[in-house]
Write a protein that holds these residues in place. Sequence first.
Motif, mmCIF file in Angstrom:
data_model
loop_
_atom_site.group_PDB
_atom_site.id
_atom_site.type_symbol
_atom_site.label_atom_id
_atom_site.label_comp_id
_atom_site.label_asym_id
_atom_site.label_seq_id
_atom_site.Cartn_x
_atom_site.Cartn_y
_atom_site.Cartn_z
ATOM 1 N N ALA A 105 -21.318 -27.134 17.106
ATOM 2 C CA ALA A 105 -21.294 -27.280 18.562
ATOM 3 C C ALA A 105 -21.975 -26.103 19.241
ATOM 4 C CB ALA A 105 -19.854 -27.417 19.046
ATOM 5 N N PHE A 106 -21.717 -24.887 18.756
ATOM 6 C CA PHE A 106 -22.332 -23.726 19.394
ATOM 7 C C PHE A 106 -23.777 -23.534 18.957
ATOM 8 C CE2 PHE A 106 -18.016 -22.682 20.604
ATOM 9 C CZ PHE A 106 -18.222 -22.172 21.873
ATOM 10 N N ALA A 107 -24.133 -23.989 17.764
ATOM 11 C CA ALA A 107 -25.543 -23.969 17.381
ATOM 12 C C ALA A 107 -26.345 -24.869 18.319
ATOM 13 C CB ALA A 107 -25.701 -24.425 15.926
ATOM 14 N N ILE A 160 -23.146 -17.243 14.667
ATOM 15 C CA ILE A 160 -21.798 -17.651 15.049
ATOM 16 C C ILE A 160 -20.870 -17.277 13.911
ATOM 17 C CG2 ILE A 160 -20.314 -19.608 15.679
ATOM 18 C CD1 ILE A 160 -23.195 -20.926 16.418
ATOM 19 N N GLY A 161 -19.792 -16.580 14.220
ATOM 20 C CA GLY A 161 -18.881 -16.131 13.173
ATOM 21 C C GLY A 161 -17.434 -16.254 13.596
ATOM 22 N N ARG A 173 -13.749 -25.045 11.931
ATOM 23 C CA ARG A 173 -14.823 -24.057 12.055
ATOM 24 C C ARG A 173 -16.214 -24.654 11.882
ATOM 25 N NH1 ARG A 173 -12.424 -18.435 9.339
ATOM 26 N NH2 ARG A 173 -10.740 -18.183 10.882
ATOM 27 N N ALA A 174 -16.379 -25.587 10.958
ATOM 28 C CA ALA A 174 -17.694 -26.190 10.747
ATOM 29 C C ALA A 174 -18.146 -26.943 11.996
ATOM 30 C CB ALA A 174 -17.660 -27.131 9.545
ATOM 31 N N ALA A 175 -17.232 -27.701 12.605
ATOM 32 C CA ALA A 175 -17.575 -28.455 13.817
ATOM 33 C C ALA A 175 -17.882 -27.514 14.976
ATOM 34 C CB ALA A 175 -16.439 -29.403 14.190
#
Length: 251
Positions: A197-199, A214-215, A191-193
């Motif tokens: 990536a989406f940020a 992002i959630g 989830r952190a990666a």
Amino acid sequence: MMTALDDLCPIPFHEASENARARILSRLADTELFVALTREPADDRAEILSFDLSGTKAALACDSEERLSEFMGRVVAYAAMPGRVLAALLGEAGSALLVNPGRPSELFLDASALDWLGQVLSAAPEEGGELRPSWLTAPTPEAIEIFLVPLAQRLADMVGLATSAALVAAVWPDGRRGHLLLLRGCADDSRAALAKAFAEFFSFLPMVEGGVDIGFAELDLPQGALLLDVPERKPEPEPVRRDPKAPPRLR
């Protein structure tokens, strides 16, 4: 043979729309590039070959070693590394970058563009904790127009990491209004990666009011939510993406 970068460039990079250029730069960051060196590396030290382009010092890189050799007209020493790593190196050195000359995805990024790219890619998403929105509604038409095609393309890279995504508009407990991308089917340790990536992905695109969070929570989706499935894994092996933290591969 067309490459992933070529596919994003039906028209030249500098004639493309802002959204199209953003998608190209996002893809460039994750593409393994082969940058020309002055000579074969010695003792794990390498010197990037510089060209004088209209008074600007520039490096040359291609998205395959064959393209690099073909452009140079000879076998050339190179270092292979993700585009994000090369952008950071050249940005710090004040150099420009020429990518895939003579190909559909030819592009030229000056030192300031590379410095900006490095800053975008180094940004880390803020930790959102377990905060849940107070209200969810359908995303705005503006958000759908901006994000639909880029999101579908980005999710194609998430095979095996997520199963689907949903874009909704959100109202948060503090009254802030914005949008929320909910990712489904993600392992806890990824989830952190995925958040980073989406940020990065959203930082390349035009802003919408309130931004996009992002959630990963399992929330009930409102009518009109934008739903996108991640493609299923194909039998053929996926292209290998090198770890951005790995040292350059030298030849």
